[in-house]
Design a protein around this motif. Sequence first.
Motif, PDB file in Angstrom:
ATOM      1  N   LEU A 224      61.751  15.691  18.757  1.00 50.21           N
ATOM      2  CA  LEU A 224      61.499  16.471  17.541  1.00 50.21           C
ATOM      3  C   LEU A 224      60.152  17.173  17.582  1.00 50.21           C
ATOM      4  O   LEU A 224      59.994  18.260  17.032  1.00 50.21           O
ATOM      5  N   ARG A 225      59.186  16.556  18.260  1.00 50.95           N
ATOM      6  CA  ARG A 225      57.829  17.111  18.283  1.00 50.95           C
ATOM      7  C   ARG A 225      57.798  18.521  18.859  1.00 50.95           C
ATOM      8  O   ARG A 225      57.008  19.362  18.405  1.00 50.95           O
ATOM      9  N   ASP A 226      58.656  18.808  19.809  1.00 53.76           N
ATOM     10  CA  ASP A 226      58.644  20.121  20.463  1.00 53.76           C
ATOM     11  C   ASP A 226      59.797  21.016  20.015  1.00 53.76           C
ATOM     12  O   ASP A 226      60.085  22.019  20.654  1.00 53.76           O
ATOM     13  N   ARG A 227      60.477  20.647  18.928  1.00 53.60           N
ATOM     14  CA  ARG A 227      61.600  21.448  18.412  1.00 53.60           C
ATOM     15  C   ARG A 227      61.320  21.805  16.956  1.00 53.60           C
ATOM     16  O   ARG A 227      61.706  21.070  16.040  1.00 53.60           O
ATOM     17  N   PRO A 228      60.615  22.920  16.722  1.00 52.53           N
ATOM     18  CA  PRO A 228      60.139  23.236  15.368  1.00 52.53           C
ATOM     19  C   PRO A 228      61.267  23.432  14.355  1.00 52.53           C
ATOM     20  O   PRO A 228      61.098  23.076  13.176  1.00 52.53           O
ATOM     21  N   ASN A 229      62.396  23.985  14.765  1.00 56.48           N
ATOM     22  CA  ASN A 229      63.463  24.233  13.795  1.00 56.48           C
ATOM     23  C   ASN A 229      64.091  22.926  13.310  1.00 56.48           C
ATOM     24  O   ASN A 229      64.354  22.754  12.111  1.00 56.48           O
ATOM     25  N   LEU A 230      64.335  22.010  14.239  1.00 52.64           N
ATOM     26  CA  LEU A 230      64.865  20.711  13.838  1.00 52.64           C
ATOM     27  C   LEU A 230      63.850  19.948  12.994  1.00 52.64           C
ATOM     28  O   LEU A 230      64.204  19.324  11.979  1.00 52.64           O
ATOM     29  N   ARG A 231      62.603  19.993  13.402  1.00 57.80           N
ATOM     30  CA  ARG A 231      61.561  19.290  12.643  1.00 57.80           C
ATOM     31  C   ARG A 231      61.432  19.862  11.234  1.00 57.80           C
ATOM     32  O   ARG A 231      61.322  19.126  10.246  1.00 57.80           O
ATOM     33  N   MET A 232      61.513  21.186  11.119  1.00 60.79           N
ATOM     34  CA  MET A 232      61.402  21.826   9.821  1.00 60.79           C
ATOM     35  C   MET A 232      62.566  21.453   8.908  1.00 60.79           C
ATOM     36  O   MET A 232      62.405  21.328   7.689  1.00 60.79           O
ATOM     37  N   SER A 233      63.758  21.258   9.477  1.00 61.84           N
ATOM     38  CA  SER A 233      64.907  20.885   8.641  1.00 61.84           C
ATOM     39  C   SER A 233      64.666  19.548   7.947  1.00 61.84           C
ATOM     40  O   SER A 233      65.077  19.351   6.801  1.00 61.84           O
ATOM     41  N   PHE A 234      63.987  18.612   8.626  1.00 62.73           N
ATOM     42  CA  PHE A 234      63.652  17.327   8.015  1.00 62.73           C
ATOM     43  C   PHE A 234      62.509  17.480   7.010  1.00 62.73           C
ATOM     44  O   PHE A 234      62.541  16.896   5.918  1.00 62.73           O
ATOM     45  N   ALA A 401      55.248  28.975   6.248  1.00 62.73           N
ATOM     46  CA  ALA A 401      54.172  29.677   6.946  1.00 62.73           C
ATOM     47  C   ALA A 401      53.821  28.986   8.264  1.00 62.73           C
ATOM     48  O   ALA A 401      53.475  29.653   9.249  1.00 62.73           O
ATOM     49  N   ARG A 402      53.962  27.643   8.263  1.00 65.28           N
ATOM     50  CA  ARG A 402      53.627  26.899   9.478  1.00 65.28           C
ATOM     51  C   ARG A 402      54.714  27.041  10.548  1.00 65.28           C
ATOM     52  O   ARG A 402      54.427  27.083  11.745  1.00 65.28           O
ATOM     53  N   TYR A 403      55.977  27.125  10.123  1.00 70.15           N
ATOM     54  CA  TYR A 403      57.094  27.242  11.065  1.00 70.15           C
ATOM     55  C   TYR A 403      57.914  28.488  10.745  1.00 70.15           C
ATOM     56  O   TYR A 403      59.039  28.403  10.223  1.00 70.15           O
ATOM     57  N   PRO A 404      57.400  29.675  11.037  1.00 64.55           N
ATOM     58  CA  PRO A 404      58.095  30.920  10.660  1.00 64.55           C
ATOM     59  C   PRO A 404      59.425  31.112  11.385  1.00 64.55           C
ATOM     60  O   PRO A 404      60.293  31.832  10.902  1.00 64.55           O
TER      61      PRO A 404
END
Length: 416
Positions: A224-234, A401-404
């Motif tokens: 998850l640390r290197d997958r911003p879209n998955l991390r953002m969903s949580f 803004a952090r994960y555009p």
Amino acid sequence: MRRLARSALADVTPLRTSPHFRRLWFGQSVSSVGQQMTALAVSVQVYTLTGSTFATGLVGLCSLVPLVVFGLYGGAIADRVDRRRLGLLGASGLAVLSAALATQAFLGVRQVGVLYGVVALQAVCFALNAPARASMVPRLVPAEQLPAANALSTVSMNLGLTVGPMLGGLLIGLWSYQAAYLFDALAFSASLYAMWRLPSMRPEPAAAGGPTRRASVLDGLRFLRDRPNLRMSFLADLAAMVFGMPRALFPALAVVLFHGDARTVGLLAAAPAVGALLGALFSGWVGRVHRHGLAVLFAVLAWGLSIAGFGLARQLWLGLLLLAVAGAADTVSMIFRNTIMQAAAPDDMRGRLQGVFIVVVAGGPRLGDFESGTVAQLTTPTFSAVSGGLACVAALLLLTARYPSFARYDSRHPAP
């Protein structure tokens, strides 16, 4: 006009085209009703034995801790073994525990500790069963049907949340706890049959080539640390649940805002579930949306604004309407977040991500109860509801803004 109405209703294509998904969905729907009946029956039985709301509240804590701990490990196990067998093991354990509850009720056992222990073990079995079951869905339906399948799963869940307590209350009133527990034990036969009919569901080999040799919880968190879209969903869901969950405020707001009683509290508690069920039933449009990240952002935004508006409402009908809108928005968010997780993650990681999903879904609302209750104690229940909704919106804007890249997520080119 008829075609427009059909397109608005939930897309049942996965039920028509996939017998395995159809059986799994039906089994989960029936067992979900039974589980909610049991949850109500346990709470009523504990209160009857103790007369203590604190003792009744401990039921939730007994389930939360094992659910969070074993949710993560259940997901890791689901990425190492045959998911069908793991699902069968979890469902069998739940059926046996429901039978144990029925037995203690028939025997007249008056030990609250027994109820606490069974509830904790139920949470362990659920934490093993749920990641295995959810991670199998992308293997049962094609990728383009995942939004519809997740919408149908949301229908199943909310049917349990609405029908289960009502049916459970009726059975307890007409007979006793035994009837609710026995129904739950028998209801698991549908889930067990669905699992039994599935083919073997071992995790697919890792993308790098060769089978996954180990599947640890830490590996899932590192993924998850290197997958911003998955991390953002949580993170988007955590923002909604931690800051915008008004559940703990319902007893106070029922009296302060709406001058009601316990029946008003019941209406407030039911309104989000009713909205969520309606949102799932009229989800036929979700399959035509490709910008899933943007859909999640709009849904969480609608949740936060609806909760803030609820805190400002002075008429009960308006408050119930806004809570129902929030519930419908949460359904939309859940459908697309689930789809992102299933489509963008490799098969050998889906179990662990489903484990994280369970922890977020189980832990987020309970943290939200603590946050809203604390703010209400320091200020007022009204301020807590309004500020919580606005804090959810503010947190969502900061995360966006952090994960555009999340707003640009396209299901036709899923990127984790």
